[in-house]
Scaffold this motif. Sequence first.
Motif, PDB file in Angstrom:
ATOM      1  N   VAL A  87       3.164  -0.497  -6.633  1.00  0.00           N
ATOM      2  CA  VAL A  87       3.238  -1.540  -5.611  1.00  0.00           C
ATOM      3  C   VAL A  87       1.809  -1.954  -5.285  1.00  0.00           C
ATOM      4  O   VAL A  87       1.046  -1.170  -4.717  1.00  0.00           O
ATOM      5  N   GLU A 140       4.636  -2.323   4.945  1.00  0.00           N
ATOM      6  CA  GLU A 140       5.780  -1.465   5.274  1.00  0.00           C
ATOM      7  C   GLU A 140       7.094  -2.152   4.904  1.00  0.00           C
ATOM      8  O   GLU A 140       8.023  -1.513   4.380  1.00  0.00           O
ATOM      9  N   PHE A 143       7.782  -1.823   1.246  1.00  0.00           N
ATOM     10  CA  PHE A 143       8.287  -0.501   0.885  1.00  0.00           C
ATOM     11  C   PHE A 143       9.701  -0.285   1.414  1.00  0.00           C
ATOM     12  O   PHE A 143      10.500   0.424   0.781  1.00  0.00           O
ATOM     13  N   ARG A 147      12.685   0.801  -0.880  1.00  0.00           N
ATOM     14  CA  ARG A 147      13.520   1.948  -0.511  1.00  0.00           C
ATOM     15  C   ARG A 147      15.004   1.583  -0.595  1.00  0.00           C
ATOM     16  O   ARG A 147      15.825   2.371  -1.061  1.00  0.00           O
ATOM     17  N   VAL A 175       1.199   3.354  -4.479  1.00  0.00           N
ATOM     18  CA  VAL A 175       0.691   2.219  -3.735  1.00  0.00           C
ATOM     19  C   VAL A 175      -0.723   1.960  -4.230  1.00  0.00           C
ATOM     20  O   VAL A 175      -1.507   2.892  -4.450  1.00  0.00           O
ATOM     21  N   VAL A 188      -0.959   2.530   4.266  1.00  0.00           N
ATOM     22  CA  VAL A 188       0.387   2.920   3.853  1.00  0.00           C
ATOM     23  C   VAL A 188       0.468   4.438   3.706  1.00  0.00           C
ATOM     24  O   VAL A 188       1.409   5.081   4.190  1.00  0.00           O
ATOM     25  N   HIS A 192       2.615   6.962   6.153  1.00  0.00           N
ATOM     26  CA  HIS A 192       3.650   7.793   5.541  1.00  0.00           C
ATOM     27  C   HIS A 192       3.438   9.272   5.841  1.00  0.00           C
ATOM     28  O   HIS A 192       4.408  10.015   6.041  1.00  0.00           O
ATOM     29  N   LEU A 201       9.987   7.076   3.461  1.00  0.00           N
ATOM     30  CA  LEU A 201      10.223   6.464   2.161  1.00  0.00           C
ATOM     31  C   LEU A 201      11.410   7.037   1.396  1.00  0.00           C
ATOM     32  O   LEU A 201      11.803   6.459   0.387  1.00  0.00           O
ATOM     33  N   LEU A 206       6.346   8.929  -2.890  1.00  0.00           N
ATOM     34  CA  LEU A 206       5.016   8.341  -3.038  1.00  0.00           C
ATOM     35  C   LEU A 206       4.153   9.328  -3.807  1.00  0.00           C
ATOM     36  O   LEU A 206       3.668  10.317  -3.267  1.00  0.00           O
TER      37      LEU A 206
END
Length: 342
Positions: A87, A140, A143, A147, A175, A188, A192, A201, A206
């Motif tokens: 991402v 966010e 993501f 998700r 990320v 990010v 997290h 997530l 991640l």
Amino acid sequence: MSSPAAGTAAEPHVVEDCLGFVQLLSDGTVRRSTDYSMLRPIGRVPSDTDLPVQWKDVVYEDTRGLRLRMYRPTGAAAGETKLPVLVYFHGGGFCLLSFEVASFHAGALRLAAELPALVLSADYRLAPEHRLPAALDDAESAFAWLRAQAAPPSAAGAESDPWLAESADFARVFVAGDSAGGNISHHVAVRHASSGGGLSLAPLRLAGCVMLWPYFGGEEPTPSEAAFPADQPMGTALFDQMWRLALPAGATKDHPFANPFAPGSVPLRDLGAAFPPLLVVDPDQDPLHDRVVDYVARLKAAGKAVELVVFAGQGHGFFAMEPCGEAADDLIRVIRRFVYGA
């Protein structure tokens, strides 16, 4: 020249002009050009037919119409197994650019084909119309959309994207980003991993964070910032202007959005086991060189898994400026080793 008549308001005037693309006026309005056609990368640029990659644009946030461009390699090797998901958030000082810019498109094509990986290159709201934390909140949202794609079919329903369902390894999500996108990647990871950070997530994992010359700032100039030639366009004067446009009104560069170690930032000791391994790429001719080196040193001192790779002789944004140069070739090899070793 005559003065405005008594009792009449003066015409709004430009108070900030950022490279001619964004002008902030005295009445708070903004003039913006999205014609980035003059920002052509140096050297050869791969076309859509040069690499075995297909791509499409997807809306990840309906309310604001926020989009990302999804790249999927189509080579035989890529189709044999699930692929890691990268991402990616583009640079531009939180004020400029888009995934549609030719250099970012070229870089994403190369990353998808040569890692290989599914690359999701995401746009986000830009300042000064949307000051921070808008870009971080949009990350966010990207993501959250991903998700939902990873949820079981009965839960995701019609939202499931067939490319992701067929090709994505949701246990290997990374990320990544350059400059402002590197800053977004940091936030990010922090959101997290910190208690109460708000970025859950699961069922995604991640697996890592790739930060290319992250755009950090601070009120006290570093030696590399102070020594950077004032006549260079990609330097401290431009960076300072972009921080003025991007940070909350009245904030200094020691705001946590700019300075990851400023008062109010999440302490390193609060970043739990969910904080992913980091790859940080640092061009040694970047005015932000000292900030990046200090960032890595502090994370290492806190026991975090961080790899620093220094590109000698390169400046800020070299991958975007020359996405098919020798340094870009080396960069992709470095990212491939990190992604497939994580």
